[in-house]
Design an enzyme around this catalytic site. Sequence first.
Site, PDB file in Angstrom:
ATOM      1  N   ASP A 103       0.867  -1.184   0.000  1.00 61.26           N
ATOM      2  CA  ASP A 103       0.000   0.000   0.000  1.00 61.26           C
ATOM      3  C   ASP A 103       0.899   1.228   0.000  1.00 61.26           C
ATOM      4  OD1 ASP A 103      -2.195   1.731   0.216  1.00 61.26           O
ATOM      5  OD2 ASP A 103      -2.034   1.737   2.406  1.00 61.26           O
ATOM      6  N   GLU A 104       0.969   1.897  -1.128  1.00 64.74           N
ATOM      7  CA  GLU A 104       1.847   3.068  -1.296  1.00 64.74           C
ATOM      8  C   GLU A 104       3.284   2.769  -0.809  1.00 64.74           C
ATOM      9  OE1 GLU A 104      -0.190   6.352   0.745  1.00 64.74           O
ATOM     10  OE2 GLU A 104      -1.150   6.811  -1.163  1.00 64.74           O
ATOM     11  N   PRO A 105       3.889   1.661  -1.286  1.00 62.81           N
ATOM     12  CA  PRO A 105       5.222   1.301  -0.786  1.00 62.81           C
ATOM     13  C   PRO A 105       6.318   2.287  -1.189  1.00 62.81           C
ATOM     14  CG  PRO A 105       4.614  -0.111  -2.636  1.00 62.81           C
ATOM     15  CD  PRO A 105       3.396   0.694  -2.297  1.00 62.81           C
ATOM     16  N   PHE A 106       6.040   3.140  -2.192  1.00 62.97           N
ATOM     17  CA  PHE A 106       7.049   4.107  -2.644  1.00 62.97           C
ATOM     18  C   PHE A 106       6.932   5.460  -1.933  1.00 62.97           C
ATOM     19  CE2 PHE A 106       6.058   1.413  -6.423  1.00 62.97           C
ATOM     20  CZ  PHE A 106       7.243   0.687  -6.429  1.00 62.97           C
ATOM     21  N   ASN A 186      -2.774   6.800  -6.578  1.00 69.11           N
ATOM     22  CA  ASN A 186      -3.669   7.589  -5.731  1.00 69.11           C
ATOM     23  C   ASN A 186      -3.537   9.058  -6.085  1.00 69.11           C
ATOM     24  OD1 ASN A 186      -4.062   5.121  -4.556  1.00 69.11           O
ATOM     25  ND2 ASN A 186      -2.857   5.554  -2.725  1.00 69.11           N
TER      26      ASN A 186
END
Length: 466
Positions: A103-106, A186
């Site tokens: 989940d939004e690892p960057f 997102n």
Amino acid sequence: SSRVGAVGVNWGAAASHPLPPPKVVELLKSNNVTKVKLFDSDPLVLQALSGSNIYVTVGIPNSMLRSLNSSKKAAESWVHDNLTRYFPNGGSGVRIEYIAVGDEPFLQSYGDQFHPFVIGAAINIQAALTGANLANKVKVVVPCSSDTFEPESGLPSKGNFRPDINKTMIELLTFLNKHHSPFFTNISPFLSYHQNKNISLDFALFKETAHPRNDSHKTYKNSFDLSYDIIVTALSTAGFPEMEIVIGQIGWPTDGAANATPSIAETFMKGLMDHLHSKSGTPLRPHNTPTEIYIFSLLDEDQRSIVTGNFERHWGIFTFDGQAKYRVDFGRGSTNLVNAQNVEYLASKWCVVNNNMDLSNATASALEACSVADCSALSPGGSCFNITWPGNVSYAFNSYYQQHNQRANSCDFGGLGLITTVDPSLKNCRFSVGLQTSLSSSLRGSFLFHWIVLLLATFSFSSLSH
């Protein structure tokens, strides 16, 4: 193609008293929501979704990426435990269409904590899907945060991936392209507005009156198109100009900050839905709306991290107990949402400050309560910001009391607390009653420092005026 332009919702689980999954599925169905994105693969949630005909994205938490990257066996076990058993064998199962790896690892604030493991984890999960004969039914995706892109001066023509992850992003896009998977990203017009002086509220809310922004002969009338085209440019620059884009999260919070209110959220949602239905697309992709878009989020979550702001706990279209906050049309032809039915609450009791006691230590007790409970509505701009001292202390006490299932000793506070059956709610400031749920014991006190800084300001300001 029948699902092009579909609108779904994110269903998060960071709540102290979550609405029971069967009730949430009922809520989704009664509001004609046909797609849902999860952040994990909770068996109780997947069981509740079984036979519902709702398309599901299951999530793999960031904490699992390292082991899935290093072990094919771990990936095979994950697919077996979380997918295979839910797929229908002639019967009705769960319609899982995506696995969200991380989940939004960057996210920039994570540094190198997760991103080195994303590609390996995605490749191993893909191989496990192939081994389970599910590769033609389920696609592997990676939800990316809006700070994955680095638009100089905020203009689409300068859109690019952040230099520190550029190489990883090209590997990811190559992987997605090979397996015909979309790019999940997102977009947060609220955060853009919140953090960027160049973006006006009208521009974020799709208002006709907004001052347009020009970028190399292209005119942008709203924040959404601007953000979307930054992504389009970044994809093109990386060599994937045609890649399908899915908006994994977009929404507007209703509390915990200035301009986070139900009426502004309703304006934003109406603007977004009208824009999508117009099929006008964006300057770089005219008449080409995103194939899917997931509203963030279905329900408020009182245990979400508030590192970015107290509004993080108030993204829900519905309150934590499934009551609609504003109107939005999910394709039922009506903007009136259907509330959750037959919700089971704890007793109609609240914990307030005992005015007959010496209250000189009340603020310290309130701060202690807020280090565990949810006091985000007390923050500047919040729905309970204007209740004066010691009302704000009562709010803190009650929040703690409800999170602890109304146990008598959780309204003690050194003798300062008092249990009442008279609802202390004021105007827009709701003193809630908890839900009857067996999952309400997972309390976390990790936000203590943040709360002390925020609430010292709130409480000392209020007590000074008395």
